[in-house]
Each structure stands twice: as C-alpha cells, then as structure tokens.
Motif scaffolding. Sequence first.
Motif, mmCIF file in Angstrom:
data_model
loop_
_atom_site.group_PDB
_atom_site.id
_atom_site.type_symbol
_atom_site.label_atom_id
_atom_site.label_comp_id
_atom_site.label_asym_id
_atom_site.label_seq_id
_atom_site.Cartn_x
_atom_site.Cartn_y
_atom_site.Cartn_z
ATOM 1 N N VAL A 228 6.505 -37.408 11.941
ATOM 2 C CA VAL A 228 5.109 -37.626 11.550
ATOM 3 C C VAL A 228 4.629 -39.007 11.967
ATOM 4 O O VAL A 228 3.478 -39.180 12.386
ATOM 5 N N GLU A 229 5.497 -40.014 11.873
ATOM 6 C CA GLU A 229 5.089 -41.369 12.249
ATOM 7 C C GLU A 229 4.679 -41.434 13.714
ATOM 8 O O GLU A 229 3.639 -42.004 14.072
ATOM 9 N N TYR A 231 3.723 -38.919 15.552
ATOM 10 C CA TYR A 231 2.547 -38.078 15.754
ATOM 11 C C TYR A 231 1.275 -38.821 15.346
ATOM 12 O O TYR A 231 0.283 -38.813 16.073
ATOM 13 N N ARG A 232 1.313 -39.472 14.184
ATOM 14 C CA ARG A 232 0.153 -40.249 13.747
ATOM 15 C C ARG A 232 -0.214 -41.313 14.776
ATOM 16 O O ARG A 232 -1.378 -41.509 15.096
ATOM 17 N N GLN A 264 1.934 -27.786 9.485
ATOM 18 C CA GLN A 264 2.283 -29.159 9.127
ATOM 19 C C GLN A 264 1.673 -30.147 10.126
ATOM 20 O O GLN A 264 1.170 -31.205 9.741
ATOM 21 N N VAL A 268 -1.506 -33.357 9.848
ATOM 22 C CA VAL A 268 -1.530 -34.718 10.387
ATOM 23 C C VAL A 268 -2.752 -34.915 11.289
ATOM 24 O O VAL A 268 -3.420 -35.965 11.249
ATOM 25 N N GLU A 271 -5.665 -35.463 9.131
ATOM 26 C CA GLU A 271 -5.559 -36.777 8.500
ATOM 27 C C GLU A 271 -6.034 -37.877 9.446
ATOM 28 O O GLU A 271 -6.787 -38.790 9.070
#
Length: 274
Positions: A228-229, A231-232, A264, A268, A271
């Motif tokens: 996720v890090e 990807y963000r 999922q 992100v 977000e």
Amino acid sequence: MTATRRPAPVKAVHSWALHRTLGSFVAAGAMPMGGLPAGGGGGLALLDLPAELARRGYGAFQLAHFYLPSTDPGYLAELRAALTAADVQLECFLIDDGDPSDTIGAAPGEDWISGWLDIAVALGAPRARVVAGKSEPTPLRLDASARVLRRLADRHPELRVVTENWHALLPNADAVIALLERTEDRVGFLADLGNWRGPGKYDELARVAHLAETCQAKVRMADTGLDVEDYRRSLGVLRDAGYAGPLAMVYDGPDPDEWGHLDQAYAVVTEVFG
C-alpha cells in the motif's frame, strides 16, 4: 470554508488483472513473438465480462488483444453491443505484441499491428496502446519506432495511438521523452506504475506523469499483502502532476482472489484521488 473534494475516479481495470477469472485464455496465434503460450479457457467468457464488470461497479477497462477468441466482425459486434448494454467503456485496447523498432523483420510487421488497430476501431475504443520496442534504446531504434508509430497513428485517425513505459526500448524517462518527441505529438503516452522499479522510479515517473493520457495502475505485493505504501506514493506522483485520466488497476499477485485484491487497490485509489 469547506475544501472541495474531487469525484472518485471511475472504477477501472486492466484485463490482465482478471487473467485467472478469464481462464488464463490466450488466443492461438495472437502472440507470434512468444510472450505467452496459447491455451487456457473455461473461465468467464469475454462476452460476459462487461456485465460482470458493471455488477461489481466498474465503469471502464482495458482489454489485451490476446483475450479475443475471435476477430470475426460478428463477434466484435457482439462484444461491442455487450459493452454498450453494460455501460462499460473499453477505454484502451492493448496490442501486447509486435516491435515497431525492429529493423530486420524479426517481429510481426507494421501491417500486423495495423490490423489490430482496425479491431480497436471496430470495438469502439477511443485509444489503443502499441508496444514501442523490445530492444535497448539507441537513436536509430528510437527513430525507427517513432516512424512506425507515426504511420500507424496516421492510418487510424479514429484512434489515439499511445505507447507505454514498457519493454527494453523505454527503460526510463529519458527514453520515453525522446521517443514521444520524435512522434511529433501524433502518439500519446500510457503510464504504467509497475514497469519501473527501485527507489528512483518515483522520480522517473514524475518526469513523465504530466504526459500521461491513460494509466495502468499496478499494485505491487509485499510480504503481508498489497504494498500500500508504494501504491500510495506512485498514485501520488500522478495526482501531483494533475493527472485526471483513467486508472486501470492491475493486480497479478499469487492469491487467486483477483476481485478482492482489486477492491483493496481501489480503496487506495479513492483515498489518494478522492
């Protein structure tokens, strides 16, 4: 004063993220350079995919050419009708083989690529992605690729032909910029978040993000699941460049729950962009 929130991006997906859902199907003869073996089947039929995408909240997708079980005009008309009925846009048709930089005739020729662009037009896609080249960049190879890409774009004025930071010809931002300059704005750019690696990839993406017209938003895997890090941060590079185009998500990790991981990833995306 209340801050204005931009609308969440349309939920979109790359067909490769659904490879298992589609039965790992690869049409016979579709990959003459041998990138993928032909075969598979038994999964969700491509004609049923638009309705399934709509049911799961998707409004757009990108389709790789090798998933087409037939290029008969009647079949293409059926698939286009299924897309219209589901209100799902085929926002980019992906031609995953060929090499416009080839100068010795080892790759499928320009007419082969052009024939797939004709299919993109028949399916109603507004744009189609063509591989730029599969050999390391040299001025001569970049020139050769740009010449072919310009001719393909000129032969298909109904389409916006784009290319991608993919394969050996475009390993970094310098090569992407050099090629696009040679195409004289007749060819656009698809940014793939997963094709460059290492700590310098964010800077490389930042140099070309403003050129992107569409995107393959690939999410990478970490030991505990989606990274996720990363990807963000990758999505943030696009956001900070003012990107407002499609974000076709890509998941190809080991867990076979493709739909679950895509949900999922979309959390992100919303977000970062929402």
